[in-house]
Design a protein around this motif. Structure first.
Motif, short mmCIF file in Angstrom:
data_model
loop_
_atom_site.label_atom_id
_atom_site.label_comp_id
_atom_site.label_asym_id
_atom_site.label_seq_id
_atom_site.Cartn_x
_atom_site.Cartn_y
_atom_site.Cartn_z
N SER A 180 0.77 -0.99 -0.26
CA SER A 180 -0.30 0.03 0.22
C SER A 180 0.57 1.19 0.23
O SER A 180 0.94 2.06 -0.72
N LEU A 181 1.47 1.08 1.10
CA LEU A 181 2.84 2.49 1.11
C LEU A 181 3.67 2.69 -0.55
O LEU A 181 3.60 3.78 -0.66
N VAL A 182 3.98 1.30 -1.35
CA VAL A 182 5.05 1.59 -2.20
C VAL A 182 3.29 1.92 -3.48
O VAL A 182 4.56 3.08 -4.72
N LEU A 183 2.67 1.32 -3.56
CA LEU A 183 1.51 2.03 -4.10
C LEU A 183 0.87 3.67 -4.56
O LEU A 183 0.97 4.51 -5.04
N MET B 299 1.50 5.90 -6.84
CA MET B 299 0.54 6.99 -7.82
C MET B 299 0.89 8.79 -7.83
O MET B 299 0.36 9.43 -8.04
N VAL B 300 1.25 9.32 -6.29
CA VAL B 300 1.67 10.56 -5.92
C VAL B 300 2.48 11.39 -7.15
O VAL B 300 1.97 12.05 -7.34
N ASN B 301 3.74 10.06 -7.43
CA ASN B 301 4.60 10.29 -7.85
C ASN B 301 3.95 10.39 -9.53
O ASN B 301 4.11 11.58 -10.41
N SER C 100 11.64 13.98 -6.04
CA SER C 100 10.74 12.09 -5.43
C SER C 100 11.93 11.62 -4.86
O SER C 100 11.85 10.56 -4.82
N LEU C 101 13.16 11.54 -5.51
CA LEU C 101 14.53 11.32 -4.83
C LEU C 101 14.33 11.13 -3.40
O LEU C 101 14.37 9.85 -2.86
N ALA C 102 14.05 12.19 -2.77
CA ALA C 102 13.81 12.35 -1.22
C ALA C 102 12.96 10.79 -0.87
O ALA C 102 13.35 10.73 0.64
N SER C 103 11.70 11.40 -1.23
CA SER C 103 10.45 10.87 -1.09
C SER C 103 10.62 9.12 -1.19
O SER C 103 10.42 8.35 -0.06
#
Length: 58
Positions: free
Chosen positions: A5-8, A12-14, A41-44
């Motif tokens: 769920s966290l990875v998805l 989705m946000v990116n 994106s890289l930091a998150s």
């Protein structure tokens, strides 16, 4: 299930910010918003990987 769920959610946000708001694409040269998008994106991604690493470390 929480890991998936966290990875998805991260993906989705990116995708939404990058593709639908056009921050992932350059027109003729990179703009400051493109650099900001890729930096966050890289930091998150790094924060997500560290979080999952600590969560799954037994």
């Amino acid at each position: 299930m929480q890991t998936i769920s966290l990875v998805l959610l991260w993906m989705m946000v990116n995708v939404f910010i990058g593709f639908y708001k056009d921050y992932a694409f350059f027109e003729h040269h990179p703009n400051w918003t493109n650099y900001l998008f890729y930096f966050f994106s890289l930091a998150s991604l790094i924060v997500l990987v560290v979080h999952l690493w600590r969560k799954w470390k037994l």
